[in-house]
Write a protein that holds these residues in place. Structure first.
Motif, PDB file in Angstrom:
ATOM      1  N   LYS A 349      21.544  -4.468  -2.272  1.00 23.30           N
ATOM      2  CA  LYS A 349      20.777  -3.536  -3.138  1.00 23.30           C
ATOM      3  C   LYS A 349      21.128  -1.869  -2.800  1.00 23.30           C
ATOM      4  O   LYS A 349      21.344  -1.092  -4.023  1.00 23.30           O
ATOM      5  N   GLN A 436      20.330 -15.934  -9.832  1.00 22.89           N
ATOM      6  CA  GLN A 436      19.690 -14.522  -9.900  1.00 22.89           C
ATOM      7  C   GLN A 436      19.172 -14.137 -11.323  1.00 22.89           C
ATOM      8  O   GLN A 436      18.569 -13.257 -11.391  1.00 22.89           O
ATOM      9  N   GLY A 438      17.340 -15.360 -13.337  1.00 19.06           N
ATOM     10  CA  GLY A 438      15.992 -15.696 -13.598  1.00 19.06           C
ATOM     11  C   GLY A 438      15.154 -14.820 -12.529  1.00 19.06           C
ATOM     12  O   GLY A 438      13.728 -14.962 -12.831  1.00 19.06           O
ATOM     13  N   ASP A 439      15.584 -13.928 -11.646  1.00 16.90           N
ATOM     14  CA  ASP A 439      14.943 -13.667 -10.476  1.00 16.90           C
ATOM     15  C   ASP A 439      14.770 -12.126 -10.789  1.00 16.90           C
ATOM     16  O   ASP A 439      15.857 -11.348 -10.461  1.00 16.90           O
ATOM     17  N   ARG A 440      13.688 -11.573 -11.035  1.00 18.73           N
ATOM     18  CA  ARG A 440      13.485 -10.137 -11.201  1.00 18.73           C
ATOM     19  C   ARG A 440      13.640  -9.302  -9.815  1.00 18.73           C
ATOM     20  O   ARG A 440      14.043  -7.926  -9.884  1.00 18.73           O
ATOM     21  N   ASN A 441      13.809  -9.844  -8.751  1.00 14.39           N
ATOM     22  CA  ASN A 441      14.051  -9.271  -7.510  1.00 14.39           C
ATOM     23  C   ASN A 441      15.308  -9.418  -7.004  1.00 14.39           C
ATOM     24  O   ASN A 441      15.737  -9.004  -5.653  1.00 14.39           O
ATOM     25  N   SER A 442      16.255 -10.029  -7.783  1.00 14.95           N
ATOM     26  CA  SER A 442      17.522 -10.359  -7.305  1.00 14.95           C
ATOM     27  C   SER A 442      18.455  -9.264  -7.079  1.00 14.95           C
ATOM     28  O   SER A 442      18.380  -8.216  -7.758  1.00 14.95           O
ATOM     29  N   ALA A 445      19.733  -8.568 -10.657  1.00 13.19           N
ATOM     30  CA  ALA A 445      18.592  -7.608 -11.445  1.00 13.19           C
ATOM     31  C   ALA A 445      18.775  -6.162 -11.062  1.00 13.19           C
ATOM     32  O   ALA A 445      18.551  -5.233 -12.017  1.00 13.19           O
ATOM     33  N   HIS A 446      18.853  -6.034  -9.732  1.00 20.35           N
ATOM     34  CA  HIS A 446      18.958  -4.692  -9.283  1.00 20.35           C
ATOM     35  C   HIS A 446      20.386  -4.003  -9.806  1.00 20.35           C
ATOM     36  O   HIS A 446      20.144  -2.694 -10.126  1.00 20.35           O
ATOM     37  N   ARG A 448      21.711  -4.447 -12.587  1.00 14.42           N
ATOM     38  CA  ARG A 448      21.364  -4.019 -13.904  1.00 14.42           C
ATOM     39  C   ARG A 448      20.629  -2.774 -13.946  1.00 14.42           C
ATOM     40  O   ARG A 448      20.834  -1.853 -14.894  1.00 14.42           O
ATOM     41  N   GLN A 449      19.808  -2.801 -13.015  1.00 11.12           N
ATOM     42  CA  GLN A 449      18.816  -1.444 -13.002  1.00 11.12           C
ATOM     43  C   GLN A 449      19.450  -0.225 -12.697  1.00 11.12           C
ATOM     44  O   GLN A 449      19.194   0.859 -13.273  1.00 11.12           O
TER      45      GLN A 449
END
Length: 534
Positions: A349, A436, A438-442, A445-446, A448-449
């Protein structure tokens, strides 16, 4: 002349290694239909473009980087109709499509070489680099192949040596011959006419060689690093077999072809002598941009590595908007280089955040968004010629080329219904895309952010970069464009660190890891960082 719209500046380009992305017919090898099927994964990341590693017909001695036909698709990967459909599907989703071009050399099975090797006076006899043996039968000069051993192989029909910078099955094309140059430019036009938006040029520093075949000088002892001592070809300075000043005109020829079309991009791989970058890329006549191996070969993850690249190499190159990349199909994955082990999501991350915060067009390699570590392969699984040469001390490039894990519970990790061409380890399957997603902390997800973060802040996409003096493992720099100024602070270390925030530091627009602000001090946990408005 082509339209000058510079869509690529600050864009996020997602590199796909087609052989390992998705297999739709069960043969264990990824294909073009598989790429089309997974385009929405790339769209979901927020990528602006995809870059495809070679998908051309090839005997696969170097897995597509030995091209036997520049203007077709490898049967195991599909057809030209599949490619045309992929172009349309990519454009429909608002993304650009970039393809690899390997113009410095071909496969020995290419029709050009098949003709060239027959005699010294046929129509293509001078399309490759041929030279007589020395009187005692030894090679013409001291040039070494990047894959080990002399960069020359004997041909018993012509009774001459031919030059190859890589495998003996990859003869070097002779760019001193104008017919060759024009044939290569027509290869570019073939794909541009099919709608591709640009090219990544393989070993773009090596189109031209010294026609006098002068020996390369040794690399001075004081400049030799552990990377150089590990591989004999790196013990000489490659200034006559590649990295020539005259290589600039080859880059200009490529750019001139791009200018015949609207909004196209050509960027180069410059794997040696990165100080030549400004001669080959930037401005209105040379390649649009290019990348070097400065970050790709770094194992230290130390703040000065980042500062040196921008302040020493790029600062004098005012007309070059750079690329920034930590990962590709040739390099040990960054999570492993910088952290070791079988994965480190916190490090993954942080690295993704730094990648989008640095100045440049981002080149992100498949699996980087999942935080995949390098795969540790057994001898029986090695396919790469580099690994074949040096195993077990150097395992080659297969470890970063293993197939994408799409489904954690599937036998082939959702990559194939058959046997994958390289094995997929369990420590990849636990990081599969379906887990990953479905996991907002994956890590996914990071990823994409941070891509969305870059798009939301003009300073991150296009702003100037200036580094801030720091201590220890803290890396800090500002990004500034008209109307926006940001301060980026990252703790690269595995111990907590602190940083004194300047007066006027506003709210944090992004944080990664454990970050705490108390009045004028910023407390940074291991592998953490924050970006502030100034």
């Amino acid at each position: 002349m082509g339209n000058k719209a510079e869509w690529w500046k600050g864009a996020v380009v997602y590199q796909i290694y087609p052989r390992s992305f998705l297999d739709t017919n069960g043969d264990g090898i990824g294909d073009l239909k598989g790429i089309e099927e997974k385009l929405d994964h790339v769209v979901g990341l927020g990528a602006d473009a995809i870059w495809l590693s070679p998908f051309y017909p090839s005997p696969n001695k170097d897995f597509g980087y030995d091209v036997s036909d520049y203007c077709d698709v490898a049967p195991e990967m599909g057809t030209l109709a599949d490619f045309d459909r992929l172009v349309a599907a990519t454009h429909k989703r608002g993304m650009k499509l970039i393809v690899d071009q390997v113009l410095a050399h071909t496969s020995e099975q290419h029709s050009w070489f098949q003709e060239s090797q027959l005699s010294a006076n046929n129509a293509k006899s001078d399309w490759y680099v041929w030279a007589d043996a020395k009187e005692d039968g030894t090679v013409p000069n001291n040039w070494l192949s990047a894959f080990g051993g002399p960069a020359w192989s004997w041909n018993p029909v012509r009774r001459q040596y031919y030059h190859h910078k890589f495998l003996k099955s990859q003869p070097k094309v002779n760019f001193h011959n104008e017919e060759v140059v024009e044939a290569c430019m027509n290869v570019l036009r073939f794909w541009l006419d099919r709608g591709v938006d640009g090219f990544r040029l393989d070993v773009a520093n090596a189109y031209l060689h010294d026609a006098a075949l002068t020996d390369n000088p040794p690399l001075p002892m004081e400049k030799r690093t552990f990377m150089d001592w590990a591989h004999a070809p790196r013990l000489q300075q490659h200034i006559h077999d590649a990295n020539r000043e005259e290589n600039e005109w080859a880059m200009k020829r490529v750019r001139a072809v791009m200018e015949e079309y609207d909004e196209r991009l050509a960027f180069g791989e410059f794997s040696e002598r990165q100080e030549m970058l400004g001669l080959y890329a930037g401005g209105l006549e040379r390649l649009h941009t290019g990348y070097t191996f400065h970050f790709l070969e770094d194992w230290s993850f130390e703040p000065p590595v980042f500062r040196e690249y921008y302040e020493e190499l790029l600062a004098p190159l005012a007309d070059l908007f750079p690329c920034v990349t930590f990962s590709n199909h040739d390099i040990v994955r960054p999570v492993t280089r910088w952290g070791g082990g079988q994965g480190d999501d916190r490090l993954a991350k942080l690295a993704l955040t730094i990648l989008v915060a640095l100045k440049g067009t981002v080149l992100m390699y498949q699996g980087e968004e999942l935080g995949l570590p390098e795969t540790d392969l057994d001898r029986k699984d090695i396919k790469d010629p580099v690994g074949d040469l040096y195993f077990p001390w150097v395992k080659g490039r297969d470890g970063c080329r293993t197939p994408m894990p799409w489904e954690s519970g599937a036998a082939g990790a959702g990559f194939t219904s058959g046997t994958p061409w390289l094995p997929i380890p369990d420590y990849h399957k636990v990081r599969a895309a379906d887990v990953q997603a479905g996991d907002r902390n994956s890590v996914l997800a990071h990823a994409r952010q941070v891509v969305a973060l870059r798009k939301a802040h003009p300073a991150l996409k296009l702003g100037d970069i200036r580094f801030v003096d720091t201590e220890g493992k803290v890396l800090a720099f500002t990004r500034e464009v008209e109307g926006e100024r940001l301060l980026c602070i990252f703790n690269l270390g595995t111990e907590a660190a602190s940083f004194g925030l300047p007066e006027g530091a506003g709210e944090a627009v992004f944080e990664v890891g454990e970050v705490m602000r108390e009045s004028g001090a910023l407390s940074l946990g291991a592998r953490s960082g924050a970006i502030f408005k100034l």
